[in-house]
Design a protein around this motif. Structure first.
Motif, mmCIF file in Angstrom:
data_model
loop_
_atom_site.group_PDB
_atom_site.id
_atom_site.type_symbol
_atom_site.label_atom_id
_atom_site.label_comp_id
_atom_site.label_asym_id
_atom_site.label_seq_id
_atom_site.Cartn_x
_atom_site.Cartn_y
_atom_site.Cartn_z
ATOM 1 N N ILE A 234 -6.530 2.923 -4.564
ATOM 2 C CA ILE A 234 -5.231 3.501 -4.940
ATOM 3 C C ILE A 234 -5.069 4.889 -4.310
ATOM 4 O O ILE A 234 -4.428 5.775 -4.868
ATOM 5 C CB ILE A 234 -5.031 3.548 -6.470
ATOM 6 C CG1 ILE A 234 -6.178 4.272 -7.171
ATOM 7 C CG2 ILE A 234 -4.867 2.145 -7.022
ATOM 8 C CD1 ILE A 234 -5.936 4.481 -8.667
ATOM 9 N N ASP B 53 0.817 -1.211 0.000
ATOM 10 C CA ASP B 53 0.000 0.000 0.000
ATOM 11 C C ASP B 53 0.857 1.271 0.000
ATOM 12 O O ASP B 53 0.525 2.262 0.646
ATOM 13 C CB ASP B 53 -0.927 -0.004 1.221
ATOM 14 C CG ASP B 53 -2.227 0.755 0.961
ATOM 15 O OD1 ASP B 53 -2.408 1.275 -0.148
ATOM 16 O OD2 ASP B 53 -3.042 0.837 1.894
ATOM 17 N N GLY C 121 -4.456 -1.373 -7.038
ATOM 18 C CA GLY C 121 -4.370 -1.874 -5.671
ATOM 19 C C GLY C 121 -5.355 -3.003 -5.450
ATOM 20 O O GLY C 121 -6.472 -2.990 -5.992
ATOM 21 N N LEU D 105 -1.530 3.144 -11.427
ATOM 22 C CA LEU D 105 -1.566 2.437 -10.149
ATOM 23 C C LEU D 105 -2.700 1.432 -10.141
ATOM 24 O O LEU D 105 -3.756 1.647 -10.747
ATOM 25 C CB LEU D 105 -1.774 3.414 -8.996
ATOM 26 C CG LEU D 105 -0.607 4.276 -8.539
ATOM 27 C CD1 LEU D 105 -1.068 5.214 -7.439
ATOM 28 C CD2 LEU D 105 0.532 3.411 -8.045
ATOM 29 N N GLN E 203 -0.080 -2.792 -3.537
ATOM 30 C CA GLN E 203 -0.140 -1.771 -4.574
ATOM 31 C C GLN E 203 0.879 -2.083 -5.658
ATOM 32 O O GLN E 203 2.010 -2.489 -5.365
ATOM 33 C CB GLN E 203 0.160 -0.391 -3.981
ATOM 34 C CG GLN E 203 0.075 0.757 -4.979
ATOM 35 C CD GLN E 203 0.655 2.041 -4.422
ATOM 36 O OE1 GLN E 203 1.819 2.376 -4.646
ATOM 37 N NE2 GLN E 203 -0.147 2.770 -3.648
ATOM 38 N N ARG F 82 2.657 -0.288 -9.005
ATOM 39 C CA ARG F 82 2.878 0.957 -9.749
ATOM 40 C C ARG F 82 3.604 0.623 -11.050
ATOM 41 O O ARG F 82 4.726 0.111 -11.036
ATOM 42 C CB ARG F 82 3.703 1.939 -8.911
ATOM 43 C CG ARG F 82 4.016 3.261 -9.605
ATOM 44 C CD ARG F 82 4.873 4.152 -8.723
ATOM 45 N NE ARG F 82 4.134 4.605 -7.562
ATOM 46 C CZ ARG F 82 3.417 5.719 -7.507
ATOM 47 N NH1 ARG F 82 3.363 6.522 -8.563
ATOM 48 N NH2 ARG F 82 2.778 6.064 -6.398
#
Length: 437
Positions: free
Chosen positions: A385, A79, A122, A120, A109, A111
């Motif tokens: 996100i 995260d 999540g 992004l 998360q 990226r």
């Protein structure tokens, strides 16, 4: 210089001036192929159980067409906390795939970056199992009992100045209410001709920043067959001033207010904010038109923080709507995870949180207020996100709520209220009012 050479120089200068002009630069930029990244997970709801793996399916396009070959860089993290080393993933015919997992309840998360374009994604792993990072201090309840007693000693005195309501058949006022320190400052609206003990009440509280209260929220006085509607600013400052007035405050007296007094619970800026919150509830509950049973606190981000605090501080609150709430799980670093805004405890060079601010933060943590929530119902939204109020921190507070509750998982949202999230909270208010009738 002969005339032929001079003529060539003029032509060259003209050409250079064209190539250096802003218009040419804009046209050249428009010619550059645009890169886009989209990400989808193999579970449409982006939720997984511990032990499962999540698959991120990445699609990369250039100039609207799948990228034939290339590489996208992926960074996985808990995260946003302690990112892993970047990984290079091959893109073939616009497609790329990576899997990841967590060995603890929380959020993973991912990226993705290519050509300075970032996306992004999540996913949650058993988020309903996220627990508080620390218990409340032993004297948490005593501390807030003392604050409420000090507030009760201040007479409930208010000054109401009529203002033009944004809708017909509503009486609206600029309201200033005595409190400890700064006053409660807001706008208050009620339906014209309302009968005593006939109306539910709703209090709107603000996100971070320095601004006037919103007169527009007095429109809620016409909702659900009539309500008492009040909107207060977070700082007890005058309403309706020019924009420069609030800009000067935000760059001067209230600059970085979130960090003021964070090493001393009695000096912490949020103590005053919460005292004004409780005094605003006092005011609404004292109105002769209040039905005596329905009181809603509604806010997002820092407003969500205040909503969660309200239900732990005042049993008269019956519903909270907390959109992407801040102020959750300040002590997350103690169990190696991220915390929400305002990032109360700075992390030192040794990787540890500042001990004094960490201790202070425990008295203002929404997780601890949520554990003491006395309301009937709670509606919470979370962005998967969200880098400001990360979902790990929001779920830590949500899980601590012990009443009827619901959460809107906004899986593609950052720190914002999407139209779907706003609809969720609005419907929660209207349904609650109807049920309380």
């Amino acid at each position: 210089m002969n005339s032929r050479l001079w003529g060539r120089l003029i032509v060259l200068t003209a050409i250079l001036s064209v190539f250096s002009s802003p218009l040419f630069a804009q046209k050249e930029a428009a010619k550059q192929p645009a890169v886009t990244i989209s990400v989808a997970t193999d579970h449409p709801d982006a939720l997984y159980q511990l032990g499962e793996s999540a698959t991120f399916n990445v699609e990369v396009k250039k100039d609207g067409k799948p990228l034939a070959d290339g590489e996208v860089t992926c960074v996985l993290s808990k995260d946003g906390w302690k990112p892993q080393a970047p990984q290079k993933i091959a893109v073939k015919d616009g497609k790329a795939t990576i899997t990841g997992k967590l060995d603890e309840a929380g959020f993973l998360q991912a990226r993705f970056t290519i050509d300075n374009v970032t996306a992004l994604s999540g996913v949650g792993f058993s988020p309903l199992k996220i627990q508080p990072s620390m218990p409340a201090p032993d004297d948490f309840d005593q501390f807030w009992k003392e604050q409420k007693a000090a507030l009760a000693a201040v007479p409930l005195k208010s000054t109401l100045t009529p203002v033009k309501a944004p809708v017909d058949k509503v009486d609206a006022f600029d309201v200033q209410i005595d409190c400890i320190g700064k006053p409660v400052s807001g706008y208050f609206g009620k339906p014209q001709g309302a009968k005593p003990k006939s109306l539910p009440a709703i209090l709107f509280v603000h996100g971070a920043g320095v601004r006037s209260s919103s007169l527009g929220n007095t429109r809620w006085a016409t909702e659900a067959d009539g309500m008492l509607a009040m909107d207060i600013n977070a700082h007890g400052i005058p309403n309706g001033k020019p924009a420069d007035y609030y800009k000067d405050l935000s760059e001067g007296e209230l600059k970085d207010y979130r960090a003021m007094g964070r090493t001393d619970r009695n000096e912490c800026y949020f103590k005053g904010m919460f005292l004004r919150l409780m005094r605003a509830i006092d005011f609404l509950a004292a109105q002769p038109e209040w039905d005596g049973k329905t009181l809603i606190v509604y806010g997002s981000s820092q407003g969500g923080l205040q909503a969660l605090a309200a239900t732990g501080l005042d049993p008269r609150v019956t519903l909270i709507c907390a959109g992407v709430p801040a102020g959750c799980d300040h002590t997350g670093s103690k169990v190696d995870r991220i915390s929400g805004w305002p990032k109360f405890s700075p992390i030192g060079a040794d990787g540890k949180p500042d001990p004094k601010s960490l201790e202070t933060s425990r008295y203002f943590d929404c997780v601890n207020f949520a554990q003491r929530a006395g309301c009937k119902e709670a509606a919470v939204t979370v962005g998967f996100i969200d880098a400001v109020c990360p979902p790990t921190s929001v779920y830590a507070a949500y899980n601590a709520l012990g009443m009827k509750k619901s959460i809107f998982n906004d899986i593609n949202a950052g720190h914002t209220n999407t139209p779907a999230a706003v609809k969720f909270m609005r419907e929660a208010v209207l349904k609650h009012v109807q049920e309380m009738k």
